[in-house]
Enzyme design. Structure first.
Site, mmCIF file in Angstrom:
data_model
loop_
_atom_site.group_PDB
_atom_site.id
_atom_site.type_symbol
_atom_site.label_atom_id
_atom_site.label_comp_id
_atom_site.label_asym_id
_atom_site.label_seq_id
_atom_site.Cartn_x
_atom_site.Cartn_y
_atom_site.Cartn_z
ATOM 1 N N ASP A 1 30.215 104.495 -28.013
ATOM 2 C CA ASP A 1 30.731 103.557 -27.059
ATOM 3 C C ASP A 1 29.774 102.790 -26.209
ATOM 4 O OD1 ASP A 1 32.455 102.183 -25.472
ATOM 5 O OD2 ASP A 1 33.206 104.032 -24.237
ATOM 6 N N SER B 1 37.429 102.824 -18.630
ATOM 7 C CA SER B 1 36.280 101.757 -18.784
ATOM 8 C C SER B 1 36.496 101.053 -17.519
ATOM 9 C CB SER B 1 37.212 100.549 -19.664
ATOM 10 O OG SER B 1 36.309 99.510 -19.821
ATOM 11 N N HIS C 1 35.845 103.595 -27.691
ATOM 12 C CA HIS C 1 36.235 103.247 -26.206
ATOM 13 C C HIS C 1 37.722 103.725 -26.001
ATOM 14 C CE1 HIS C 1 35.109 101.558 -22.470
ATOM 15 N NE2 HIS C 1 35.991 100.679 -22.614
#
Length: 638
Positions: A328, A172, A355
Site C-alpha cells: 500500500d 487513509s 489500501h
C-alpha cells in the site's frame, strides 16, 4: 508527462457507489458517509441533547470557522446514558445529500449502526475547507485543521450523553486525522486507530525517493477538487440529462439540518474556491523545503503528516491500533518507523492487503482470494481495542507488538522488536551475464550498459494507485516488462529462503544526464518463468546526498534531507554511488525459485519523467571488485 483524465467505473450506478468508497472506513466493513441532524442557522453549535438518532450541525471553531459534523446516537439511548464516542474526520465528505432516502438506507447508516450497536456514539466530521465545513485549505492537514479536530473532540466530551472519552479511527486520510488528533493532547482522547494512513505523506506516497507519483496524484487532486466545489456531476462523469438524473438522487455533500435553503452550503463551497490544488502545487515543488502552493507554505511534507509532530503525539500518550498492507504505497515504512520512534503503545498488523484491506494482495495467491481476517472479525478487533480505553470498565492496556504476514508462506508471525530477531543481511552481487550471486566479483572490471526505456510500466493496479482508491494490487506476470529493464537473476534456490525487513540496493553507475529516476524491483522468478513483483524502491538522482543529521523518525536505509541546499546532481560520465532501501516486505522464496533484481529509469503510468527536460539517460552500471553493485537482503534460512 502524459495528462490523465478522471478515472472510475463507467456505469453511473457504479460511479455513485464509488463516491461512498472514497470516504470508506474499510476496516470492519464501515464504509461510506451520510447522516441527518440539528443546528442553528447562525452557525453556533446547539448541544446534541435531544437524543435524536442522527443530527447534522455546524460547530464554531476558535476563529469563527464553522465545521460540519454528523452525530449518530444509538437507537433507544436514554437521558442519563453516558457513551464513549468514536470520531472519524475526513476531507472526502462526511456524508452525501441523498434525496428521498429513509435513514436506514443512507450511506452512513451501516457504519453508524455497527458503532451504535457496540455502544458508541459516532461523530463524522468534514475537515476545514471541505464538505459542508467553512474555511480554506492552504494544504491538507494544516495546523488549523488539526486544531479543529481537538476542539471537536472537546465538544464531544462536553455533551450530556458523553462519558468524556473520545477515540478516533479511519482509513487513509481519516487515518491521518485520527493520528493527528493526538497532536492536540486533549485529555478526552485516549486511543486512536490510524488505519492504512500516510505517516509521512510526501516520503511514502507523493514523492517517494523524491520521485513524483503523478499517476496517482493528478487523479486524486482532480477528484478532491470536485468534492470541495460540490461538483457531484463531475464526480459522476455525468453531463446534461445524466447530470440532472444524478442530482435528482444525490445533491452532493450533505448540508447541516439548519441549512434549509442551501445558503450555508453555498457560502462554504464559495470559500473552498481558494483551496490549494495539490497537483498544480506538486508540479512546481521538488524539495522538502520548497514553497508549496499559492500561499508559499514550506516544509509541507512533514507539517501535513504525523511524522512532523511525533513529540506531541508521544506526549499525548494515546494508545494506537494500526493496520497497513505490504503493498500500500510506502505506508508500511511509516508504520515501522513510528513503532521504533515513539513510546506510545502500538498494536500493529501488517497484512497482504490493498489500501483499506478490501482485497488480498499476496502475489502467490489467486487475485480473487478473500481477505482474511474478514470485515466482521476486523471490526471486532477494533471494538475490543477501543473498549479497553474508552469504557469505564476498560483495562486500558494495549500490547506493544507487531503481527506480520509473510507473502508466499500464508503465515502470520508476531514480534515485539523490528526488525525481528534471527535475520542476517546477505549481499547479492550483480554479476556478468545478468547473474545475481552471493559471491562477490573478483575482477576489477565489469559493467552493464542500459538506455532508459520510458515505456516501462507497472500498470495502474499497483501499490501507488491503490492508495488513491485504485483498488486491488495486481502486478501480474512481469516477464515481458522485465525485457525493458536491466535485470540480474539468481540460480534456483536450493532451499526455502525468507526475506523480512528492508532490502537495500547499492548502485555504482555513470549516467549521461545530471538527473534521473532510479527504481529497483525485487521479484520472484518461478520455475515456469512467471515473474512476480515483491517490492520496490526509488531515488531521484539529485536527491542522492546522504546526511548524518538524525531523521524525524527511524529509517532503515540511507537518510536524505531532500532539501534544496543538499541537492547533488550527477556528474555526467562520472561513477556515483546510489544507495537506497526498498519498501519493507516479508516474503518466502521457495526452493527452485530464483531471486531477481530489476532496475528501471521510469514507470510510465506512475511517476513523473526524469530528467524533466525530456532527455534519455544512458547508464553504465559497475559490477566489479572496485565498485560492486549489489542488494542486501534481510534473510532467514537459505
Amino acid at each position: 508527462m502524459r495528462r490523465r483524465r478522471h478515472r472510475g467505473p463507467g456505469a453511473l450506478a457504479r460511479r455513485l457507489a464509488g463516491l461512498a468508497a472514497i470516504a470508506a472506513a474499510a476496516c470492519g466493513g464501515a464504509a461510506t458517509d451520510d447522516g441527518s441532524a440539528a443546528g442553528d442557522d447562525a452557525g453556533g453549535a446547539v448541544p446534541v441533547s435531544a437524543l435524536t438518532r442522527n443530527q447534522a450541525l455546524h460547530i464554531p471553531m476558535r476563529d469563527g470557522v464553522r465545521i460540519a459534523v454528523d452525530v449518530w446516537l444509538p437507537d433507544g439511548v436514554q437521558p442519563g446514558d453516558r457513551l464513549p464516542a468514536m470520531m472519524r474526520a475526513t476531507r472526502y465528505w462526511r456524508a452525501r445529500g441523498e434525496v428521498g432516502v429513509p435513514l436506514e438506507e443512507t450511506s452512513n447508516f451501516a457504519e453508524a449502526e455497527r458503532w451504535n450497536r457496540a455502544g458508541y456514539a459516532l461523530v463524522l466530521v468534514d475537515g476545514r475547507g471541505s464538505g459542508a465545513s467553512f474555511g480554506i485549505r492552504r494544504f491538507d492537514l494544516a495546523e488549523d485543521e488539526v486544531t479543529d479536530y481537538g476542539e471537536v473532540a472537546d465538544w464531544i466530551a462536553a455533551q450530556p450523553w458523553s462519558n468524556g472519552r473520545v477515540g478516533a479511527y479511519g482509513v487513509s486520510y481519516a487515518g491521518n486525522t485520527a493520528e493527528m488528533l493526538a497532536v492536540n493532547r486533549s485529555p478526552a482522547v485516549k486511543a486512536v486507530a490510524p488505519l492504512f494512513n500516510d505517516f509521512d505523506n510526501f516520503g511514502h506516497l507523493i514523492f517517494p525517493g523524491g520521485v513524483l507519483t503523478v499517476g496517482f496524484l493528478e487523479d486524486w487532486s482532480n477528484r478532491t477538487r470536485m468534492q470541495d466545489l460540490n461538483d457531484i456531476c463531475g464526480l459522476s462523469d455525468a453531463m446534461g440529462a445524466a447530470c440532472d438524473d444524478v442530482r435528482s438522487r444525490v445533491t452532493g455533500v450533505k448540508p447541516v439540518d439548519a441549512d434549509v435553503d442551501g445558503s450555508l452550503l453555498a457560502a462554504a463551497v464559495a470559500e473552498h474556491q481558494a483551496n490549494t490544488v495539490p497537483f498544480e502545487a506538486a508540479l512546481e515543488y521538488e524539495f522538502r523545503d520548497d514553497p508549496f502552493g499559492p500561499y508559499g507554505e514550506t516544509n509541507v511534507g512533514h507539517r501535513r503528516s504525523p511524522s512532523g509532530h511525533l513529540p506531541q503525539i508521544e506526549e499525548s500518550g494515546v494508545a494506537m491500533f494500526i493496520r497497513v498492507g505490504w503493498q500500500d504505497a510506502g505506508t508500511v515504512n511509516g508504520t515501522l518507523g513510528r513503532y521504533n520512534t515513539i513510546s506510545n503503545a502500538q498494536q500493529v498488523f501488517i497484512g497482504p492487503w490493498d489500501h483499506g484491506a478490501r482485497n488480498d494482495t499476496d502475489p502467490f495467491k489467486a487475485d480473487d482470494t478473500p481477505v482474511q481476517p474478514d470485515a466482521d472479525a476486523r471490526f471486532e478487533e477494533l471494538v475490543a481495542f477501543f473498549d479497553a480505553h474508552l469504557r469505564e470498565d476498560g483495562f486500558g492496556e494495549t500490547p506493544m507488538e507487531i503481527h506480520y504476514y509473510t507473502l508466499g508462506a500464508d503465515r502470520w508471525s508476531r514480534t515485539e522488536t523490528w526488525p525481528p530477531e534471527g535475520l542476517d543481511g546477505v549481499a547479492w552481487y550483480f554479476r556478468e551475464d545478468g547473474a545475481l550471486s552471493t559471491e562477490a566479483p573478483a575482477a576489477e572490471t565489469g559493467e552493464d550498459r542500459y538506455t532508459v526505456d520510458f515505456t516501462a510500466t507497472t500498470g495502474t493496479r499497483n501499490r501507488w494507485y491503490t492508495n488513491g482508491g485504485g483498488g486491488d494490487v495486481v502486478y501480474g506476470d512481469r516477464r515481458e516488462e522485465d525485457g525493458k529493464l536491466l535485470t540480474w537473476t539468481s540460480a534456483p534456490l536450493a532451499a526455502d529462503l525468507e526475506i523480512t525487513g528492508h532490502p537495500v540496493v547499492t548502485l555504482y553507475l555513470a549516467s549521461t544526464e545530471a538527473d534521473g529516476a532510479f527504481i529497483a524491483y525485487l521479484e520472484d522468478v518461478a520455475p515456469d518463468g512467471t515473474v512476480r513483483y515483491i517490492t520496490e524502491g526509488q531515488l531521484r538522482g539529485v536527491m542522492r546526498a546522504v546526511t548524518e543529521d538524525p531523521p524525524l523518525y527511524r529509517k532503515y536505509g540511507p537518510h536524505r534531507s531532500e532539501s534544496r541546499a543538499d541537492a547533488l546532481p550527477l556528474v555526467p560520465g562520472e561513477v556515483a554511488e546510489l544507495s537506497f532501501d526498498l519498501w519493507a516486505t516479508s516474503v518466502l522464496f521457495r526452493a527452485g525459485h530464483r531471486i531477481r533484481v530489476a532496475i528501471a529509469g521510469a514507470d510510465a503510468d506512475t511517476f513523473l519523467r526524469y530528467p524533466r527536460d525530456g532527455s534519455v539517460p544512458e547508464w553504465t552500471v559497475q559490477r566489479n571488485s572496485v565498485s560492486a553493485s549489489r542488494i542486501v537482503l534481510p534473510t532467514k534460512g537459505g
